[in-house]
Design an enzyme around this catalytic site. Structure first.
Site, short mmCIF file in Angstrom:
data_model
loop_
_atom_site.label_atom_id
_atom_site.label_comp_id
_atom_site.label_asym_id
_atom_site.label_seq_id
_atom_site.Cartn_x
_atom_site.Cartn_y
_atom_site.Cartn_z
N SER A 157 0.59 -1.28 0.18
CA SER A 157 -0.10 -0.15 0.12
C SER A 157 0.78 1.05 0.00
CB SER A 157 -0.98 0.12 1.14
OG SER A 157 -0.29 -0.14 2.38
N THR B 222 -40.32 25.83 -11.57
CA THR B 222 -40.57 24.60 -11.24
C THR B 222 -40.79 23.52 -12.58
OG1 THR B 222 -42.99 24.99 -11.11
CG2 THR B 222 -41.61 25.26 -9.08
N HIS B 223 -40.25 22.42 -12.41
CA HIS B 223 -40.54 21.57 -13.98
C HIS B 223 -39.54 22.11 -14.92
CE1 HIS B 223 -43.68 19.54 -11.44
NE2 HIS B 223 -44.10 20.48 -11.18
N SER C 77 -14.04 24.41 -29.26
CA SER C 77 -14.28 23.34 -29.95
C SER C 77 -13.35 23.00 -30.78
CB SER C 77 -15.63 23.41 -30.77
OG SER C 77 -15.42 22.27 -31.65
N LYS D 117 -17.71 27.90 -31.00
CA LYS D 117 -18.00 27.39 -29.60
C LYS D 117 -17.35 28.07 -28.39
CE LYS D 117 -21.03 23.83 -30.18
NZ LYS D 117 -21.07 22.71 -29.22
N GLU E 193 -19.42 21.21 -16.59
CA GLU E 193 -19.94 19.84 -16.91
C GLU E 193 -18.97 18.66 -16.23
OE1 GLU E 193 -19.77 19.79 -21.22
OE2 GLU E 193 -21.47 21.22 -21.44
N TYR F 252 -9.47 -6.14 12.77
CA TYR F 252 -9.05 -5.69 11.42
C TYR F 252 -8.98 -7.09 10.39
CZ TYR F 252 -5.70 -4.28 7.97
OH TYR F 252 -5.06 -3.81 6.70
N GLN G 79 -7.67 -1.97 3.73
CA GLN G 79 -6.84 -1.24 2.98
C GLN G 79 -7.36 -0.73 1.87
OE1 GLN G 79 -2.60 -2.56 2.82
NE2 GLN G 79 -2.94 -2.93 0.59
N1 ARG Z 1 -1.54 -1.16 4.90
C1 ARG Z 1 -2.50 -1.75 5.87
C2 ARG Z 1 -3.87 -0.81 5.84
O1 ARG Z 1 -3.92 -0.09 5.01
C3 ARG Z 1 -1.90 -1.36 7.10
C4 ARG Z 1 -2.29 -2.26 8.30
C5 ARG Z 1 -1.95 -3.64 8.19
N2 ARG Z 1 -1.95 -4.49 9.36
C6 ARG Z 1 -2.01 -5.92 8.90
N3 ARG Z 1 -2.39 -6.38 10.01
N4 ARG Z 1 -1.60 -6.40 7.77
O2 ARG Z 1 -4.72 -1.38 6.16
#
Ligand code: ARG
Length: 457
Positions: free
Chosen positions: A22, A154-155, A276, A282, A289, A316, A321
């Protein structure tokens, strides 16, 4: 360097590393990660879990890492799994054995929960400030345009006359509510998860409240399982960001309509328009947009995190992640949209004559003509029918109610007198709408005063 090599006998497969890592995105919160580590280490030192000397070495090392990343001297290496491993490995490289004590009484689970909270908490403040700037811009337009007439719809059909100030005021309310929502989220998220360990707290005598106060939290979270697996604040933030984008999207849609060849209510400044490649005439409202379009990706982030979280058992799991990339993208998208939109509003001009002419030629004063009859004793339902006939008459002749002669009026109802013209003039229609929240300049100026005070707070 791996933080968890000891138990393993084989090298990690490269594809596994690439899939699992990550660092490529959580490097975004390196400053928050280091800030959290410094607070943690100060607490470890205070509690004599590590010596003061070790504490100081680690703090110096972490500050050095922060400076080197800030200045670009230290680059994120591809080998580290995440920002937490990267910083710890670098610290050990710099200061040796003391660095190995940084992670005492901590898990990456409470660490990442903290980092994400610190990062999003900072962003909540920043987005709130950007919205305040936008509100100032809207208020400036309002202050100058309490007597700029335009049709209210409205509408998408012309309904009753309003003013530009009144129309902008509706968006002022929306973005003001968005700021309130951000304040609420801030309050609710402002509890520190650090010290929750992997899921079940730790056996070290941590002073969680001390760490929390160093990091400017209001207090500590009260259940270690929840602390490491709570992403409600991310969901709340993305929900709020989605609402902000919905507001922008509606406003942008209106600007596109107002800017169209048929309406020509507004001119988007050249610096906020594009051309454009083929049609030389244009001038396109691309920014409006694009903001409208980007709403989709912010909604996508909300849907994504809601879906990710729905099947995760406590505590967890690595699924979490997935909270990062989309949240970061949504935050950056919203910030970009606020800045661009504010610039577009600041430079936009309004074709007041065209807006006023459009108000006059859409029977927006028909309700007022009916009210005139009611004030002369005609029951409202009958008055509604009579004015319907007037409108039909005018449509056939291609004129406005204001253009009819009194004879023509009286041919449909004898109740009309010469004062009908004043009663249905644009000025009267607007000025008489004096209830709180209505468009008359008097009511609007009172509202504007409240908004001014709100922004000066
Ligand atoms: N990169 C992990 C996350 O974003 C960090 C936590 C990692 N914890 C673990 N037990 N592998 O969640």
């Amino acid at each position: 360097m791996k933080l968890w090599g000891g138990r393993f006998t084989k090298e990690e497969n490269q594809l596994v590393h690439n899939f699992n890592e990550s660092l490529s995105f959580d490097q975004k919160f390196y400053a928050q990660d280091i800030r959290g580590s410094i607070a943690h280490v100060k607490m470890l030192g205070k509690q004599n879990i590590i010596t003061k000397d070790e504490m100081n070495q680690i703090i110096d090392g972490l500050n050095g890492i922060k400076t080197d990343i800030d200045t670009g001297k230290l680059r994120f290496s591809k080998e580290s799994e995440d920002i937490h491993s990267f910083v710890e490995a670098n610290l050990i490289e710099r200061i040796g054995d003391a660095g190995k004590k940084l992670h005492t009484g901590r898990s990456r689970n409470d660490q990442v929960a903290l980092d994400m909270k610190l990062y999003t908490r900072d962003e909540v403040v920043e987005i709130n400030t950007l919205l305040k700037t936008l509100l100032s811009s809207l208020l400036k337009v309002m202050e100058k345009n309490t007597e700029t007439y335009m049709p209210g719809f409205t509408h998408l059909q012309k309904a009753q006359p309003i003013t530009l100030a009144h129309h902008f005021g509706a968006y002022f309310e929306m973005f003001k509510r968005d700021r309130d929502r951000l304040d609420d989220i801030y309050e609710r998220m402002n509890y520190c998860p650090l010290g929750s360990g992997a899921l079940a707290g730790t056996t070290y005598p941590l002073d969680r409240e001390y760490t929390a106060s160093l990091l400017d939290f209001k207090g500590v979270t009260l259940n270690s399982m929840d602390s490491v697996s709570d992403r409600d604040y991310v969901i709340e933030l993305l929900s709020c960001l989605s609402t902000i984008m919905m507001h922008f999207s509606r406003f942008c849609e209106e600007i596109c309509i107002w800017n169209s060849n048929e309406y020509r209510f507004v001119n988007i400044d050249d610096s906020y328009s594009t051309g454009s490649s083929i049609m030389p005439q244009k001038k396109n409202p691309d920014i409006a947009e694009l903001i409208r379009g980007k709403t989709g990706r912010v909604y996508g982030a909300l849907t994504s995190i809601l879906t990710t979280m729905k099947g995760i058992p406590l505590a967890y799991n690595k699924d979490m992640q997935e909270d990062k990339e989309l949240t970061f993208d949504a935050i950056d998208t919203v910030k970009g949209c606020i800045v661009l939109f504010t610039g577009m509003i600041d430079t936009m001009t309004f074709n007041k004559d065209i807006m006023e002419a459009s108000t006059k030629h859409g029977f927006t004063n028909a309700t007022d003509a009916a009210d005139y009859l009611v004030n002369h004793g005609v029951p409202f339902r009958d008055a509604h029918g009579i004015v319907g006939e007037l409108v039909l008459f005018c449509e056939e002749k291609g004129i406005a109610l204001d253009d009819m002669t009194l004879e023509e009026y009286n041919a449909i109802s004898p109740v009309f007198e010469n004062d009908i013209y004043e009663a249905i003039s644009l000025e009267t229609c607007i000025n008489k709408r004096m209830t709180i929240g209505a468009p008359s300049p008097e009511a609007m100026n009172n509202t504007i005063k409240i908004y001014r005070e709100y922004l000066n707070k």
